[in-house]
Design an enzyme around this catalytic site. Structure first.
Site, PDB file in Angstrom:
ATOM      1  N   HIS A 296       0.843  -1.209   0.000  1.00 35.99           N
ATOM      2  CA  HIS A 296       0.000   0.000   0.000  1.00 35.99           C
ATOM      3  C   HIS A 296       0.870   1.247   0.000  1.00 35.99           C
ATOM      4  O   HIS A 296       2.067   1.182   0.268  1.00 35.99           O
ATOM      5  CB  HIS A 296      -0.960   0.023   1.202  1.00 35.99           C
ATOM      6  CG  HIS A 296      -0.300  -0.065   2.544  1.00 35.99           C
ATOM      7  ND1 HIS A 296      -0.307  -1.212   3.302  1.00 35.99           N
ATOM      8  CD2 HIS A 296       0.395   0.856   3.266  1.00 35.99           C
ATOM      9  CE1 HIS A 296       0.348  -0.980   4.431  1.00 35.99           C
ATOM     10  NE2 HIS A 296       0.785   0.253   4.441  1.00 35.99           N
TER      11      HIS A 296
ATOM     12  N   ASN B 219      -5.118  11.534  11.607  1.00 37.46           N
ATOM     13  CA  ASN B 219      -4.675  11.805  12.979  1.00 37.46           C
ATOM     14  C   ASN B 219      -5.660  12.777  13.602  1.00 37.46           C
ATOM     15  O   ASN B 219      -5.908  13.863  13.019  1.00 37.46           O
ATOM     16  CB  ASN B 219      -3.267  12.426  12.974  1.00 37.46           C
ATOM     17  CG  ASN B 219      -2.195  11.394  12.676  1.00 37.46           C
ATOM     18  OD1 ASN B 219      -2.004  10.450  13.434  1.00 37.46           O
ATOM     19  ND2 ASN B 219      -1.519  11.547  11.555  1.00 37.46           N
TER      20      ASN B 219
ATOM     21  N   GLU C  46      -3.658   3.426   1.852  1.00 40.93           N
ATOM     22  CA  GLU C  46      -3.932   3.504   3.287  1.00 40.93           C
ATOM     23  C   GLU C  46      -4.043   4.980   3.660  1.00 40.93           C
ATOM     24  O   GLU C  46      -3.065   5.737   3.471  1.00 40.93           O
ATOM     25  CB  GLU C  46      -2.781   2.865   4.077  1.00 40.93           C
ATOM     26  CG  GLU C  46      -2.904   3.006   5.573  1.00 40.93           C
ATOM     27  CD  GLU C  46      -1.653   2.546   6.308  1.00 40.93           C
ATOM     28  OE1 GLU C  46      -0.590   2.373   5.661  1.00 40.93           O
ATOM     29  OE2 GLU C  46      -1.729   2.359   7.527  1.00 40.93           O
TER      30      GLU C  46
ATOM     31  N   HIS D 219       3.097  11.630  -7.299  1.00 39.95           N
ATOM     32  CA  HIS D 219       1.718  11.207  -7.569  1.00 39.95           C
ATOM     33  C   HIS D 219       1.580   9.708  -7.315  1.00 39.95           C
ATOM     34  O   HIS D 219       2.566   8.974  -7.217  1.00 39.95           O
ATOM     35  CB  HIS D 219       1.319  11.513  -9.018  1.00 39.95           C
ATOM     36  CG  HIS D 219       2.206  10.872 -10.034  1.00 39.95           C
ATOM     37  ND1 HIS D 219       3.262  11.525 -10.634  1.00 39.95           N
ATOM     38  CD2 HIS D 219       2.216   9.616 -10.545  1.00 39.95           C
ATOM     39  CE1 HIS D 219       3.863  10.706 -11.477  1.00 39.95           C
ATOM     40  NE2 HIS D 219       3.262   9.546 -11.428  1.00 39.95           N
TER      41      HIS D 219
ATOM     42  N   GLU E  88      -2.364  10.489 -10.852  1.00 40.61           N
ATOM     43  CA  GLU E  88      -2.205  10.408 -12.307  1.00 40.61           C
ATOM     44  C   GLU E  88      -3.077   9.288 -12.842  1.00 40.61           C
ATOM     45  O   GLU E  88      -3.071   8.172 -12.293  1.00 40.61           O
ATOM     46  CB  GLU E  88      -0.733  10.119 -12.654  1.00 40.61           C
ATOM     47  CG  GLU E  88      -0.458  10.068 -14.144  1.00 40.61           C
ATOM     48  CD  GLU E  88       0.989   9.710 -14.464  1.00 40.61           C
ATOM     49  OE1 GLU E  88       1.634   8.990 -13.670  1.00 40.61           O
ATOM     50  OE2 GLU E  88       1.488  10.141 -15.507  1.00 40.61           O
TER      51      GLU E  88
HETATM   52  C1  LIG Z   1      -1.225  -0.676   9.415  1.00 38.96           C
HETATM   53  C2  LIG Z   1       0.113  -0.364   8.800  1.00 38.96           C
HETATM   54  O1  LIG Z   1      -0.022  -0.385   7.396  1.00 38.96           O
HETATM   55  C3  LIG Z   1       0.614   0.982   9.169  1.00 38.96           C
HETATM   56  O2  LIG Z   1       0.993   1.767   8.318  1.00 38.96           O
HETATM   57  S1  LIG Z   1       0.674   1.394  10.845  1.00 38.96           S
HETATM   58  C4  LIG Z   1       2.131   2.429  10.851  1.00 38.96           C
HETATM   59  C5  LIG Z   1       2.072   3.496  11.880  1.00 38.96           C
HETATM   60  N1  LIG Z   1       0.968   4.399  11.638  1.00 38.96           N
HETATM   61  C6  LIG Z   1       0.597   5.274  12.580  1.00 38.96           C
HETATM   62  O3  LIG Z   1       1.075   5.286  13.696  1.00 38.96           O
HETATM   63  C7  LIG Z   1      -0.494   6.246  12.141  1.00 38.96           C
HETATM   64  C8  LIG Z   1      -0.523   7.473  13.023  1.00 38.96           C
HETATM   65  C9  LIG Z   1       0.774   8.270  13.031  1.00 38.96           C
HETATM   66  N2  LIG Z   1       0.608   9.437  13.865  1.00 38.96           N
HETATM   67  C10 LIG Z   1       1.146   8.718  11.618  1.00 38.96           C
HETATM   68  O4  LIG Z   1       0.659   9.782  11.177  1.00 38.96           O
HETATM   69  O5  LIG Z   1       1.892   7.961  10.942  1.00 38.96           O
HETATM   70  C11 LIG Z   1       3.382   4.231  11.856  1.00 38.96           C
HETATM   71  O6  LIG Z   1       4.364   3.687  12.325  1.00 38.96           O
HETATM   72  N3  LIG Z   1       3.412   5.440  11.242  1.00 38.96           N
HETATM   73  C12 LIG Z   1       4.698   6.145  11.132  1.00 38.96           C
HETATM   74  C13 LIG Z   1       4.958   6.498   9.685  1.00 38.96           C
HETATM   75  O7  LIG Z   1       5.955   7.204   9.431  1.00 38.96           O
HETATM   76  O8  LIG Z   1       4.172   6.068   8.808  1.00 38.96           O
HETATM   77 NI    NI Z   2       1.015   1.141   6.347  1.00 39.30          NI
END
Ligand SMILES: C[C@@H](O)C(=O)SC[C@H](NC(=O)CC[C@H](N)C(=O)O)C(=O)NCC(=O)O
Ligand code: NI
Length: 135
Positions: free
Chosen positions: A11, A66, A62, A80, A128
């Site tokens: 994703h 937040n 995905e 893109h 795109e």
């Molecule tokens: C489910 C799996 O595909 C994930 O991407 S979870 C990864 C995780 N995401 C979060 O913590 C979402 C909230 C966070 N505040 C954010 O905006 O990323 C994560 O480790 N995210 C860090 C990143 O850099 O993607």
């Molecule tokens: Ni992810």
């Protein structure tokens, strides 16, 4: 490497500022389905996975919401996400019928036989559209 272990892009994650606005865009404008959601109230975020088919064999989007964050700096690094469509004129006409803006009308890519167009999602992430004749 056996074909059971080949790597695959699962994703692309985009941080969004408004869940319902983005769901409307990715489902109504781009025709995706919501595949699953993950609510993380203690970490104050929601994940929404959308795509054109099951994650077991399709690369999906995905969306990360937040809690309380109403805008993001996209910066000049993001380019893109490309989506293949069978008939780009039909796709663009569908998008126009929904009164959604087109950033770049279908255009032939120089030195290529590809026809591309651009729209932006509600947070400004460019999408795109590339015409792929189904063979
Ligand atoms: C489910 C799996 O595909 C994930 O991407 S979870 C990864 C995780 N995401 C979060 O913590 C979402 C909230 C966070 N505040 C954010 O905006 O990323 C994560 O480790 N995210 C860090 C990143 O850099 O993607
Ligand atoms: Ni992810």
């Amino acid at each position: 490497m056996s074909n059971q272990s080949f790597p695959r892009v699962l994703h692309t994650m985009l941080r969004i500022s408004d869940i319902s606005r983005s769901i409307i865009f990715y489902t109504k404008i781009l025709g995706m389905k919501i595949l699953r959601t993950l609510e993380q109230p203690t970490e104050k975020y929601t994940l929404i996975f959308l795509g054109y088919g099951d994650e077991s064999n399709q690369t999906v989007i995905e969306l990360t919401y937040n809690y309380g964050i109403s805008s993001y700096e996209l910066g000049n690094g993001y380019g893109h996400i490309a989506i293949g469509v069978e008939n780009i004129d039909q796709t663009i006409n569908h998008i126009k019928k929904l009164d959604y803006p087109i950033d770049l009308e279908p255009s032939h890519l120089k030195n290529s036989n590809e026809i591309i167009a651009f729209i932006s999602d509600p947070d400004g992430y460019k999408i795109e559209l590339i015409e792929h004749k189904v063979i």
